[in-house]
Design an enzyme around this catalytic site. Structure first.
Site, short mmCIF file in Angstrom:
data_model
loop_
_atom_site.label_atom_id
_atom_site.label_comp_id
_atom_site.label_asym_id
_atom_site.label_seq_id
_atom_site.Cartn_x
_atom_site.Cartn_y
_atom_site.Cartn_z
CE LYS A 120 -3.52 2.80 0.56
NZ LYS A 120 -4.48 2.91 2.03
CD GLU A 144 -1.18 10.70 5.61
OE1 GLU A 144 -1.46 9.86 6.79
OE2 GLU A 144 -2.09 10.75 4.61
#
Length: 307
Positions: free
Chosen positions: A186, A268
């Site tokens: 991921k 992020e």
């Protein structure tokens, strides 16, 4: 140990953050009417609307805005961005008891290490979130499924308990004996796709360009070498598989970092591309393209859209 609510006999769940991830979880869990749920938010809302392909859900929400009002819960679902973990400390300290499970529904790797300073004796349950969420308003979110599963967790007692939370919802959890590999898989995709969409200010349609696909492939190859050094079991064609997953996401969907940049929120980047670069440094593996994206994304923090 935090018992289930003494009055209702039901499990108690606190959800920190009602953004694109937490809003969907709160709405779909709330619709089952199986739990006593509180949402820990900055601004109070009365209900939550979730847009789905199957139809729209409207769910009443009990919201708290002051950590001092919180008490230990059976479950805490932390749905903030990774860089906001420390800002959630007051909530976590009030919500966590010795028997609390804290599920980290955050991007990146190293969930347990990130949370450990704030949760006392509570058990951390790292998870991977696969669905695409979009926050349309403080009380409205849109859910898109992007694969067979919405979450993945390690296959053990805590992971199985997490999966059971979503019984009766449309959210599907995969139980994996190799969580590290799934977490890196991921991260590989996020570390490439998120900064490219944020820097180009484009939704997933940008990945239909041949030159962007070539760049993504090169970024993935760098990151895959780092992931393997860290113990991830990735096949020889991992980059090709990752590109196929990326191109399987609807063209009009957007990454979380794209939405953050458009809204002027912090990016992020350090938990995503930054994690790849940092791990590369630990294993002495060069990551020049990922480092370039990290530098550009950090620099973009100083720019406001429309300037």
């Amino acid at each position: 140990m935090p018992p289930s609510d003494a009055n209702s006999g039901r499990e108690t769940i606190a959800i920190i953050g009602l953004g694109s991830i937490g809003g969907i979880v709160a709405g779909l869990l709330g619709a089952t009417d199986r739990y006593d749920i509180i949402a820990c938010v900055r601004h109070r809302i009365e209900k939550l609307t979730v847009e789905r392909a199957e139809g729209v859900l409207e769910v009443p929400i009990r919201a708290l805005t002051d950590p001092a009002q919180a008490k230990p819960m059976d479950w805490v679902l932390l749905c903030t961005k990774a860089q906001d973990t420390a800002a959630s400390a007051a909530w976590l300290q009030r919500l966590c008891g010795d028997g609390t499970r804290v599920a980290s529904l955050q991007n990146g790797i190293g969930h347990a290490d990130r949370l450990r300073p704030y949760v006392g004796q509570a058990t951390v349950v790292p998870s991977i979130v696969y669905y695409n969420g979009e926050r349309l308003a403080p009380d409205r979110v849109r859910y898109r499924r992007t694969g067979e599963h919405d979450f993945a967790v390690a296959d053990g007692a805590d992971g199985q308990a997490f999966a059971r939370l979503f019984d009766g919802t449309s959210l599907v959890t995969a139980l994996s004996p190799d969580f590290k590999t799934l977490a890196w898989r991921k991260l590989l995709l996020n570390a490439a796709a998120n900064p490219i969409s944020a820097l180009t200010l484009q939704r997933n349609r940008v990945f239909r360009r041949d030159d962007i696909q070539a760049l993504c492939h090169a970024l993935l190859e760098e990151a895959i070498a780092v992931a393997r050094a860290d113990g991830a079991q990735l096949p020889a064609d991992e980059a090709e598989q990752a590109m196929a997953r990326l191109l399987g996401v609807p063209a009009d969907a957007g990454s979380s970092m794209y939405f953050d940049r458009m809204a002027g929120r912090p990016l992020e980047i350090d938990a995503l591309t930054g994690a790849v670069v940092a791990a590369g440094e630990r294993y002495r593996i060069a990551t020049p393209l990922n480092r370039m994206l990290l530098t550009l994304a950090r620099a973009s923090r100083e720019m406001k859209i429309g300037m």
